[in-house]
Scaffold this motif. Structure first.
Motif, PDB file in Angstrom:
ATOM      1  N   ASN A  88       0.897  -1.312   0.146  1.00 50.92           N
ATOM      2  CA  ASN A  88       0.088  -0.275  -0.180  1.00 50.92           C
ATOM      3  C   ASN A  88       0.404   1.546   0.158  1.00 50.92           C
ATOM      4  O   ASN A  88       0.312   2.122   0.529  1.00 50.92           O
ATOM      5  N   THR A  89       2.065   1.428  -0.838  1.00 47.57           N
ATOM      6  CA  THR A  89       3.244   2.487  -0.511  1.00 47.57           C
ATOM      7  C   THR A  89       3.202   2.856  -2.142  1.00 47.57           C
ATOM      8  O   THR A  89       4.330   1.581  -2.034  1.00 47.57           O
ATOM      9  N   LEU A  90       3.183   3.467  -2.536  1.00 49.60           N
ATOM     10  CA  LEU A  90       3.970   3.926  -3.785  1.00 49.60           C
ATOM     11  C   LEU A  90       5.804   4.224  -3.675  1.00 49.60           C
ATOM     12  O   LEU A  90       6.532   4.700  -3.093  1.00 49.60           O
ATOM     13  N   PHE A  91       6.151   2.890  -4.713  1.00 47.82           N
ATOM     14  CA  PHE A  91       7.488   2.911  -4.556  1.00 47.82           C
ATOM     15  C   PHE A  91       8.059   4.428  -4.820  1.00 47.82           C
ATOM     16  O   PHE A  91       9.378   4.452  -4.498  1.00 47.82           O
ATOM     17  N   TRP A  92       7.424   5.103  -5.352  1.00 49.47           N
ATOM     18  CA  TRP A  92       8.338   6.431  -6.385  1.00 49.47           C
ATOM     19  C   TRP A  92       7.797   7.179  -5.836  1.00 49.47           C
ATOM     20  O   TRP A  92       9.020   8.843  -5.448  1.00 49.47           O
ATOM     21  N   LYS A  93       6.246   7.506  -4.776  1.00 51.02           N
ATOM     22  CA  LYS A  93       6.429   9.151  -4.520  1.00 51.02           C
ATOM     23  C   LYS A  93       6.333   9.440  -3.395  1.00 51.02           C
ATOM     24  O   LYS A  93       6.626  10.443  -2.624  1.00 51.02           O
ATOM     25  N   ASP A  94       5.976   8.168  -2.300  1.00 46.04           N
ATOM     26  CA  ASP A  94       5.568   8.465  -1.044  1.00 46.04           C
ATOM     27  C   ASP A  94       6.859   8.286  -0.209  1.00 46.04           C
ATOM     28  O   ASP A  94       8.119   7.854  -0.925  1.00 46.04           O
ATOM     29  N   LYS A  95       7.115   8.442   0.769  1.00 48.52           N
ATOM     30  CA  LYS A  95       7.620   8.360   2.519  1.00 48.52           C
ATOM     31  C   LYS A  95       7.612   7.392   2.956  1.00 48.52           C
ATOM     32  O   LYS A  95       7.729   7.693   3.801  1.00 48.52           O
ATOM     33  N   TRP A  96       9.290   6.275   2.496  1.00 49.87           N
ATOM     34  CA  TRP A  96       9.492   5.740   2.511  1.00 49.87           C
ATOM     35  C   TRP A  96      11.084   5.184   3.254  1.00 49.87           C
ATOM     36  O   TRP A  96      10.984   4.041   3.950  1.00 49.87           O
ATOM     37  N   LEU A  97      11.606   5.653   2.885  1.00 50.27           N
ATOM     38  CA  LEU A  97      13.225   5.367   2.587  1.00 50.27           C
ATOM     39  C   LEU A  97      13.508   6.672   3.676  1.00 50.27           C
ATOM     40  O   LEU A  97      13.652   7.192   3.008  1.00 50.27           O
TER      41      LEU A  97
END
Length: 348
Positions: A127-136
């Protein structure tokens, strides 16, 4: 009806009538302008229209919070953006809702607010967009590798999740066209960052809303809040204390203003209103310098708020040097975007 009564009527009747409509559709600028004309006329004259001479205060100032010198009437454009953000936020945080699979039309402003407000802790990555979401590391790949991101088609950037992208490094297939040197460097750095990342099957992603009100507002709503200001640990936190009354904030303003030779304008301990201090500070400089000083004060207040939120949500330790470095970095970005008078800050 008194003018004070009309202010209450505008905020809690005229404005409230728009809530459900603004949640459902993006109100066009002409509609917002027409509605504001009616709200403004009723506040100042009790009628549908009011000419400039009847308006005692500029409408943008009327729409400020009472703590910042306004009348507390909602700014219609900002209210509409906030209401529209509700849907993509619910779609991301509660993906099991019946309508979550339906496409959503999200304005650019709402998308920017959502990007600013949310960070993600990865679970299964579904449920997290690889390129656009702040996950890294609390940032998005769009921010970490901007030159590489422009090589990714928008359609793929909006659809590719972390789970699918990390499966056999399929994210590399999203990159299209020739890769310039700077993008290649970002590609190699991103490869190293992703090397030790793995998804956790069966554990849903956790999305965290980073923006919150000051402690006094949270307390009025019965929500959890810190007992004291996290920057100085001396007094209860409210917006005036945070921006101008806190010893941390006063030292921050002194250092920032000193860098442009205006240390004498730094707020003193007897100043209690951020809005009043701002107005007086601007009047002490030449007209040519006012735009630069206004930009600096806005940037400073934003920096203090960001540093405070970093302490609240990420457990950071309040440090003046950290806040000053953040201000310099922001000043550079603002200058590149066209803000005037900030070059002494990021070059100091």
């Amino acid at each position: 009806m008194t003018r004070a009564g009309r202010v209450v009527q505008v905020q809690f009747v005229l404005t409230a009538m728009l809530i459900y409509l603004a949640m459902a559709i993006d109100l066009p600028p002409w509609a917002i302008k027409a509605i504001d004309k009616i709200r403004r006329g009723f506040v100042w004259r009790g009628r549908k229209e009011a000419k400039g001479g009847h308006c005692l205060i500029a409408w943008p100032k009327v729409c400020r919070a009472k703590e910042l010198g306004g009348l507390g009437i909602s700014d219609l454009k900002s209210l509409c953006i906030a209401l529209r953000v509700r849907w993509p936020w619910l779609k991301k945080s509660e993906p099991n809702k019946p309508w979550a699979s339906l496409p959503l039309q999200v304005s650019k402003d709402a998308e920017c607010l959502l990007s600013l407000a949310i960070i993600t802790e990865i679970g299964d990555g579904a449920n997290t967009l690889f390129w656009k979401d702040k996950w890294l590391a609390g940032k998005s790949i769009q921010d970490l590798a901007p030159n590489l991101y422009v090589l990714v088609p928008k359609g793929r950037a909006r659809k590719h999740t972390v789970k699918t992208a990390l499966d056999e490094t399929k994210w590399t297939e999203d990159i299209q066209g020739e890769i310039p040197v700077q993008a290649l460097m970002e590609y190699l750095e991103l490869w190293d960052m992703l090397e030790d990342i793995s998804v956790q099957e069966g554990i849903p992603d956790r999305h965290i809303w980073r923006l919150s009100a000051s402690a006094d507002r949270l307390a009025r709503r019965g929500l959890p809040h810190p007992d004291h200001c996290l920057l100085c640990d001396q007094e209860e936190e409210n917006i005036q204390h945070l921006l101008i009354g806190c010893v941390f904030a006063r030292q921050f303003w002194y250092d920032i203003l000193h860098s442009i030779g205006l240390a004498a304008l730094a707020p003193q301990s007897d100043v209690s209103s951020f809005d009043d201090w701002w107005d007086k500070a601007v009047l002490t400089v030449s007209e040519d310098a006012r735009k630069g000083l206004n930009s600096l004060i806005i940037l400073g207040a934003w920096t203090i708020w960001k540093h405070r939120n970093d302490c609240v949500f990420n457990g950071a330790t309040p440090r003046l040097s950290t806040a000053l470095n953040l201000a310099r970095e922001e000043a550079l970005l603002w200058s590149l975007a066209g803000a005037r008078g900030l070059s002494p800050i990021h070059s100091s």
